[in-house]
Design a protein around this motif. Structure first.
Motif, PDB file in Angstrom:
ATOM      1  N   PHE A  25       0.884  -1.155   0.000  1.00 15.89           N
ATOM      2  CA  PHE A  25       0.000   0.000   0.000  1.00 15.89           C
ATOM      3  C   PHE A  25       0.931   1.216   0.000  1.00 15.89           C
ATOM      4  O   PHE A  25       1.455   1.630   1.035  1.00 15.89           O
ATOM      5  N   SER A  26       1.159   1.750  -1.169  1.00 11.45           N
ATOM      6  CA  SER A  26       2.272   2.667  -1.394  1.00 11.45           C
ATOM      7  C   SER A  26       1.905   4.117  -1.109  1.00 11.45           C
ATOM      8  O   SER A  26       0.759   4.548  -1.276  1.00 11.45           O
ATOM      9  N   THR A  27       2.894   4.868  -0.705  1.00 12.69           N
ATOM     10  CA  THR A  27       2.753   6.285  -0.395  1.00 12.69           C
ATOM     11  C   THR A  27       3.143   7.127  -1.612  1.00 12.69           C
ATOM     12  O   THR A  27       3.795   6.661  -2.538  1.00 12.69           O
ATOM     13  N   GLN A  28       2.724   8.366  -1.584  1.00 14.96           N
ATOM     14  CA  GLN A  28       3.172   9.429  -2.497  1.00 14.96           C
ATOM     15  C   GLN A  28       2.944   9.126  -3.978  1.00 14.96           C
ATOM     16  O   GLN A  28       3.677   9.609  -4.838  1.00 14.96           O
ATOM     17  N   GLU A  29       1.891   8.373  -4.291  1.00 12.84           N
ATOM     18  CA  GLU A  29       1.558   8.154  -5.702  1.00 12.84           C
ATOM     19  C   GLU A  29       1.116   9.442  -6.362  1.00 12.84           C
ATOM     20  O   GLU A  29       1.447   9.707  -7.532  1.00 12.84           O
ATOM     21  N   GLU A  30       0.360  10.246  -5.632  1.00 18.09           N
ATOM     22  CA  GLU A  30      -0.219  11.453  -6.218  1.00 18.09           C
ATOM     23  C   GLU A  30       0.826  12.530  -6.501  1.00 18.09           C
ATOM     24  O   GLU A  30       0.529  13.525  -7.170  1.00 18.09           O
ATOM     25  N   VAL A  31       2.037  12.355  -6.013  1.00 16.29           N
ATOM     26  CA  VAL A  31       3.098  13.340  -6.264  1.00 16.29           C
ATOM     27  C   VAL A  31       4.281  12.705  -7.000  1.00 16.29           C
ATOM     28  O   VAL A  31       5.419  13.149  -6.874  1.00 16.29           O
ATOM     29  N   GLY A  32       4.011  11.640  -7.762  1.00 17.65           N
ATOM     30  CA  GLY A  32       5.077  11.090  -8.596  1.00 17.65           C
ATOM     31  C   GLY A  32       5.382   9.628  -8.405  1.00 17.65           C
ATOM     32  O   GLY A  32       6.494   9.190  -8.739  1.00 17.65           O
ATOM     33  N   GLU A  33       4.439   8.843  -7.886  1.00 18.67           N
ATOM     34  CA  GLU A  33       4.602   7.388  -7.770  1.00 18.67           C
ATOM     35  C   GLU A  33       5.881   7.006  -7.004  1.00 18.67           C
ATOM     36  O   GLU A  33       6.554   6.024  -7.303  1.00 18.67           O
ATOM     37  N   ARG A  34       6.157   7.761  -5.959  1.00 19.78           N
ATOM     38  CA  ARG A  34       7.431   7.616  -5.262  1.00 19.78           C
ATOM     39  C   ARG A  34       7.507   6.355  -4.393  1.00 19.78           C
ATOM     40  O   ARG A  34       8.511   5.637  -4.398  1.00 19.78           O
TER      41      ARG A  34
END
Length: 338
Positions: free
Chosen positions: A202-211
């Motif tokens: 469950f990944s973080t920071q997708e909305e700011v560049g799929e980080r």
């Protein structure tokens, strides 16, 4: 657990990009029964190695992003108002006169200021973020700064509510509905043999560049990846070529950046099992974590399975619970048989 209850628990947690701690904690609790759960030390993504892994099996990564769009405090004016910028693709048309929560030293309620229509010279144009201010009730920078710091996140809050039939509205359904679909997949598979060693992110920071997906995919070094996200559902007059139909099942992605082998396998399986599905054809990148995962390390075969959603990137997103459940069913069958 009931799908609505899972979605409600996930959506109620705050998780603006880069500050996903509460949302990650809620997701981690729901994942614990399926395997060992850890948090990425650098970016905070929630990672679970499901069950016991067997030698010789390929590794399948199931990914959905846990972050949501929101705002970040960039400045405090002399008279105590907050200036903001967007975290992710914020629709500025919905901001004026909204009640928001400022996640400062303590949670504060704020109001996005607006000019009364009687005094507005031109109300036909949506405001840009430079002209938007949040009123938290203070009258000086000194007092406001006791509770709010630059970089604090801001959310338009909205809890999950049932609509007519099987439809649900909430903030953060993009992409907590994807997380819910993966959790339902694990529930369907619990105790059964699969063709893969399964890892969940469950990944973080997708909305700011799929980080978040970039670092996890490199660490897991998966052979295959299924990225569960949302995509556009037709509401009124949008093009049928660009939108799915809510309630008609998962949208199987086809794109140059995706594995056509995996897409075709999903299509064949859905037809064989009578599981409703739709196609989503993209001409280049997908705009999802699949773009980052596919080129991580020496490369990963990836496919997108998307849930049709109305009103994307607003606090009143809508999905159909049946689409979440059918997404989970399709992925579970794939993991057992392919």
């Amino acid at each position: 657990m009931d799908t609505f209850e899972i979605l409600s628990q996930l959506c109620s947690a705050a998780g603006v990009s880069g500050a996903e701690g509460s949302a990650a904690e809620a997701a981690a609790k729901l994942l614990e029964e399926y395997g060992e759960v850890t948090l990425d030390n650098a970016l905070g993504s929630v990672i679970c190695k499901v069950g016991s892994w067997a030698d010789g099996k390929p590794v399948m990564l199931l990914d959905a992003h846990i972050d949501e769009i929101g705002m970040i405090v960039t400045y405090i004016t002399e008279d105590g108002f907050l200036k903001i910028s967007g975290c992710g693709g914020l629709d500025t048309r919905l901001l004026l006169a909204q009640q928001v929560t400022v996640y400062g030293k303590e949670k504060l309620t704020g109001i996005v200021t607006s000019t009364p229509p009687h005094l507005e010279k031109d109300s036909s144009v949506a405001p840009d973020l430079d002209s938007v201010f949040i009123d938290i009730g203070f009258t000086s920078r000194e007092n406001a700064a006791k509770y709010v710091s630059l970089g604090d996140r801001v959310l338009i809050e909205n809890k999950a509510e049932r609509l007519a039939g099987s439809r649900v509205t909430s903030k953060a359904i993009d992409d907590r509905s994807g997380c819910a679909a993966i959790l339902k997949t694990l529930e369907l598979l619990n105790g059964q043999q699969t063709a893969y060693n399964i890892a969940v992110c469950f990944s973080t920071q997708e909305e700011v560049g799929e980080r978040g997906a970039k670092t996890t995919a490199y660490d897991i070094s998966a052979d295959y990846a299924i990225v569960v996200d949302v995509s556009f559902a037709r509401t009124h007059y949008e093009s049928e070529e660009e939108c799915g139909i809510m309630g008609k099942g998962a949208m199987i992605g086809i794109a140059p950046s995706l594995s056509r082998e995996m897409s075709d396998s999903f299509i064949s399986l859905a037809e064989e099992k009578g599981i409703p599905y739709q196609l989503e054809v993209m001409s280049g990148k997908t705009g999802t974590n699949a773009d980052a995962i596919g080129v991580s390390g020496s490369g990963t075969k990836a496919v997108t399975i998307s849930i049709p959603e109305k009103h994307m990137h607003t606090p009143v997103e809508i999905v159909d619970i049946n689409d979440i459940d059918n997404t989970a069913l399709l992925i579970a069958e794939y993991l057992k048989r392919v």
